[in-house]
Write a protein that holds these residues in place. Structure first.
Motif, PDB file in Angstrom:
ATOM      1  N   LYS A 142      56.220  73.040  47.830  1.00  0.00           N
ATOM      2  CA  LYS A 142      56.483  73.798  46.595  1.00  0.00           C
ATOM      3  C   LYS A 142      55.640  75.072  46.585  1.00  0.00           C
ATOM      4  O   LYS A 142      56.084  76.126  46.123  1.00  0.00           O
ATOM      5  N   TYR A 143      54.430  74.962  47.104  1.00  0.00           N
ATOM      6  CA  TYR A 143      53.562  76.136  47.215  1.00  0.00           C
ATOM      7  C   TYR A 143      53.280  76.423  48.686  1.00  0.00           C
ATOM      8  O   TYR A 143      52.695  75.596  49.379  1.00  0.00           O
ATOM      9  N   HIS A 144      53.730  77.569  49.130  1.00  0.00           N
ATOM     10  CA  HIS A 144      53.471  77.957  50.517  1.00  0.00           C
ATOM     11  C   HIS A 144      52.242  78.864  50.539  1.00  0.00           C
ATOM     12  O   HIS A 144      52.277  79.990  50.056  1.00  0.00           O
ATOM     13  N   ILE A 145      51.159  78.313  51.056  1.00  0.00           N
ATOM     14  CA  ILE A 145      49.893  79.042  51.086  1.00  0.00           C
ATOM     15  C   ILE A 145      49.769  79.739  52.435  1.00  0.00           C
ATOM     16  O   ILE A 145      49.821  79.090  53.478  1.00  0.00           O
ATOM     17  N   GLN A 146      49.627  81.054  52.409  1.00  0.00           N
ATOM     18  CA  GLN A 146      49.500  81.810  53.651  1.00  0.00           C
ATOM     19  C   GLN A 146      48.177  82.558  53.626  1.00  0.00           C
ATOM     20  O   GLN A 146      48.015  83.504  52.862  1.00  0.00           O
ATOM     21  N   VAL A 147      47.258  82.109  54.465  1.00  0.00           N
ATOM     22  CA  VAL A 147      45.932  82.733  54.477  1.00  0.00           C
ATOM     23  C   VAL A 147      45.898  83.783  55.583  1.00  0.00           C
ATOM     24  O   VAL A 147      46.237  83.493  56.730  1.00  0.00           O
ATOM     25  N   CYS A 148      45.481  84.993  55.223  1.00  0.00           N
ATOM     26  CA  CYS A 148      45.380  86.058  56.214  1.00  0.00           C
ATOM     27  C   CYS A 148      44.176  85.802  57.111  1.00  0.00           C
ATOM     28  O   CYS A 148      43.118  85.407  56.650  1.00  0.00           O
ATOM     29  N   ARG A 149      44.367  86.030  58.420  1.00  0.00           N
ATOM     30  CA  ARG A 149      43.250  85.803  59.345  1.00  0.00           C
ATOM     31  C   ARG A 149      43.039  86.994  60.265  1.00  0.00           C
ATOM     32  O   ARG A 149      42.377  86.881  61.282  1.00  0.00           O
ATOM     33  N   ASN A 150      43.642  88.150  59.929  1.00  0.00           N
ATOM     34  CA  ASN A 150      43.422  89.272  60.845  1.00  0.00           C
ATOM     35  C   ASN A 150      42.085  89.948  60.570  1.00  0.00           C
ATOM     36  O   ASN A 150      41.244  89.416  59.858  1.00  0.00           O
ATOM     37  N   ILE A 151      41.883  91.139  61.149  1.00  0.00           N
ATOM     38  CA  ILE A 151      40.535  91.638  61.363  1.00  0.00           C
ATOM     39  C   ILE A 151      39.694  91.755  60.086  1.00  0.00           C
ATOM     40  O   ILE A 151      38.578  91.246  60.020  1.00  0.00           O
ATOM     41  N   SER A 152      40.228  92.412  59.038  1.00  0.00           N
ATOM     42  CA  SER A 152      39.395  92.644  57.854  1.00  0.00           C
ATOM     43  C   SER A 152      39.068  91.330  57.166  1.00  0.00           C
ATOM     44  O   SER A 152      37.940  91.108  56.723  1.00  0.00           O
ATOM     45  N   CYS A 153      40.061  90.444  57.080  1.00  0.00           N
ATOM     46  CA  CYS A 153      39.823  89.143  56.450  1.00  0.00           C
ATOM     47  C   CYS A 153      38.885  88.302  57.303  1.00  0.00           C
ATOM     48  O   CYS A 153      38.030  87.587  56.784  1.00  0.00           O
ATOM     49  N   SER A 154      39.033  88.386  58.621  1.00  0.00           N
ATOM     50  CA  SER A 154      38.166  87.628  59.522  1.00  0.00           C
ATOM     51  C   SER A 154      36.715  88.082  59.360  1.00  0.00           C
ATOM     52  O   SER A 154      35.801  87.260  59.282  1.00  0.00           O
ATOM     53  N   LEU A 155      36.512  89.380  59.265  1.00  0.00           N
ATOM     54  CA  LEU A 155      35.144  89.906  59.095  1.00  0.00           C
ATOM     55  C   LEU A 155      34.515  89.388  57.799  1.00  0.00           C
ATOM     56  O   LEU A 155      33.308  89.211  57.704  1.00  0.00           O
ATOM     57  N   MET A 156      35.356  89.135  56.806  1.00  0.00           N
ATOM     58  CA  MET A 156      34.836  88.727  55.500  1.00  0.00           C
ATOM     59  C   MET A 156      34.932  87.207  55.282  1.00  0.00           C
ATOM     60  O   MET A 156      34.768  86.725  54.165  1.00  0.00           O
TER      61      MET A 156
END
Lengths: 156, 419
Positions: free
Chosen positions: A76-90
């Protein structure tokens, strides 16, 4: 069968373009929404008839774009977590691990009650407010463990 | 500096037509409609505006390639498929001030003789698409879009085309394929879109930020624009800052602002007391700069002279805690994920790079892996259909050139030297 609403949306999409094929992306989006987050062969076949395309052409278009979930039902809830460079750094990796622990599933899986699907994605264009994730249509930014907990709690 | 593109950002209900009009919006289009289209093209040429999507091609020159024959259907496509990691400027414009984009599109369409415009927005930007849809509805209701806009002889329809998860759609010919309902693989050029673009008709494809500059050029004149920043790369520019700084965000500053000024004066400096290690100046395709290069000016030519590029203006800042092998791996993973599969060097080469980078990152690197990466780069660069493969190589080469010892350390010691 496509829902009446999906058919209406396809009719509307057709008015934007000089050819029918151009409406294929909108049509697939409407069909996916109607089915609750994924596409099946029957949807694509029906779209092919409406848009006067070969079924294989509709499938080829759908398979190209990552947001169409062909034969892959999502929760029902599709959770998509960003893992590219800026998010990875943080600290995206930390958020992903925390999410896996909290939901008790691995990335790519759906919870037993079909409520949550957890995916990772490569950049959602929200880099100044990293780490971030998208749940269905909505962006959630500047995440930390506490904020993730609060967001998950708010989802019925 | 007085903001031009982001002037309405942060104002209450800045997305509404009435507020856009109250801030002086939709005056430029009314002036433009009284001018000759070729005069507008000349003004934009004279302004020196270069495309803000990444390539930096002269906008006015691009427009001038469109055939003048009024009997031929022409199209304007707005490239809002913002997807290069680090970049979120177009989203800022569309979410907060959709009418500045619509006005830019109206003026551009009039100048090139297009009667239909499409905004190609990436699928994940649901909020932005809704904002644009509402703005378009408002504009039709006022007679700013549709037949005889603002009571002129010019008619224009604007539609939204939503992408659905493919970075390659930001490549202009792939974008056209996508609107036509096909798999979004880049087309062979020539013919260029100005002659045979959407549905085979003359088409201009411009980035959101480029189009958002147009109303101000009409209102304040090309000279005002051309005097801001470096002579060959003038105008305001949105920098999207992310990573290890105190105040990440969108900063509209004159082209030519230095990296140091941006980070230490505008963004409040580094996030912690860890010193700066590297800066990606223009989206992940752009080779990184090191702490020794902070006085580099952020404009097309200054960055090209440094072997990097301005790209989309996405500035990713990394402090000493960042592992350059990991950064190279993450960035490369993006490119291999987004390779469209059309041509072999990119389709097979970028995942190969990712596999090698992944094993080095995970302490399983082998002697000779750095040379293998270099050899793969040589076999991808300049041998692909579109710039995606080149972007992957430029990013990796930037990392290898400046931080080769980190890659070697990972291979030799099976661990990271940064953390």
């Amino acid at each position: 069968m496509l829902s009446e609403e999906a058919k209406k949306e396809i009719e509307k999409a057709l008015r934007k373009y000089p050819n029918k094929r151009s409406a294929v992306m909108d049509a697939l989006r409407s069909a996916q929404k109607a089915r609750g987050g994924h596409l099946e062969k029957a949807d694509m076949d029906e779209i092919a008839v409406i848009l006067e395309m070969q079924a294989v052409e509709v499938n080829a278009a759908a398979a190209f774009y990552t947001m169409y979930n062909i034969d892959k039902p999502v929760g029902k809830y599709h959770i998509q977590v960003c893992r590219n460079i800026s998010c990875s750094l943080m600290g995206a990796e930390h958020i992903i691990k925390h999410m896996e622990r909290t939901l008790n599933i691995k990335t790519g899986e759906t919870t037993g009650d079909k409520k949550f699907t957890l995916s990772t994605v490569e950049c959602l264009g929200s880099c100044g407010t990293a780490p971030m994730m998208q749940i269905n249509d909505d962006f959630h930014e500047n995440l930390d463990e506490a904020k993730v907990e609060e967001i998950l709690k708010g989802l019925e | 500096m007085e903001k031009v593109i982001l002037k309405n950002l942060g104002k209450p209900d800045s997305h509404k037509l009435e507020n856009y009009v109250a801030s002086g919006g939709y005056k430029a289009i009314q002036s433009a409609l009284k001018m000759r289209p070729d005069n507008i093209v000349q003004m934009v040429k004279d302004s020196g505006l270069r495309g803000r999507g990444g390539a930096g091609f002269s906008t006015g020159l691009k427009w001038s390639f469109i055939p003048k024959d009024p009997t031929i259907q022409k199209y304007l496509c707005c490239n809002a498929d913002e997807g290069e990691p680090g970049t979120y400027k177009d989203r800022g414009i569309m979410d907060n001030d959709p009418h500045i984009l619509l006005e830019g599109m109206m003026i551009t369409s009039y100048a090139i003789g297009a009667s239909v415009g499409y905004i190609y927005i990436r699928g994940e930007f649901v909020f932005g698409a809704k904002r644009l849809e509402a703005a378009i509805d408002e504009a039709y209701a006022k007679g700013y879009l549709g037949k005889n806009i603002f009571g002129s002889n010019f008619s224009l329809d604007i539609y939204i085309h939503r992408g659905y998860g493919a970075y390659i759609c930001g490549e202009e010919t792939a974008l056209l394929e996508s609107i036509e309902g096909l798999r979004a693989q880049p087309r062979k050029k020539p013919p260029f879109p100005a002659l045979a673009g959407l549905y085979g008709k003359p088409t201009v494809i411009n980035n959101v930020e480029t189009l958002a500059c147009i109303p101000a050029i009409i209102e304040k004149g090309p000279e005002w624009f051309s005097k801001m920043g470096p002579e060959k790369s003038p105008g305001p520019k949105i920098f999207c800052v992310s990573g290890h700084v105190k105040k990440p965000g969108l900063y509209e500053l004159p082209m030519g602002t230095t990296v140091r000024d941006l980070i230490y004066n505008h963004c409040g400096g580094m996030l912690t007391d860890k010193p700066l290690k590297a800066v990606i100046p223009g989206g992940v395709s752009a080779p990184l700069l090191t702490a020794r290069e902070l006085d580099t000016a952020l404009d097309f030519d200054s960055l090209a002279a440094k072997g990097s590029m301005l790209g989309s203006g996405a500035v990713v800042v990394m402090d000493e805690s960042a592992c350059m092998v990991k950064s190279a791996y993450i960035i490369n993973r993006f490119f291999s994920h987004e390779s469209c599969g059309k041509c072999t060097p990119c389709r097979d080469g970028t995942p190969w790079l990712t596999r090698v980078l992944k094993r080095i990152e995970h302490g399983e690197g082998r002697p000779g892996d750095i040379e293998l990466l270099e050899s793969l780069c040589t076999n991808i660069f300049g041998r692909t259909f579109c710039p995606l493969g080149d972007g992957a190589v430029m990013a990796l080469r930037g990392h290898l050139k400046n931080f080769r010892e980190e890659f070697q350390f990972h291979i030799d010691h099976k661990r990271c030297m940064a953390s």
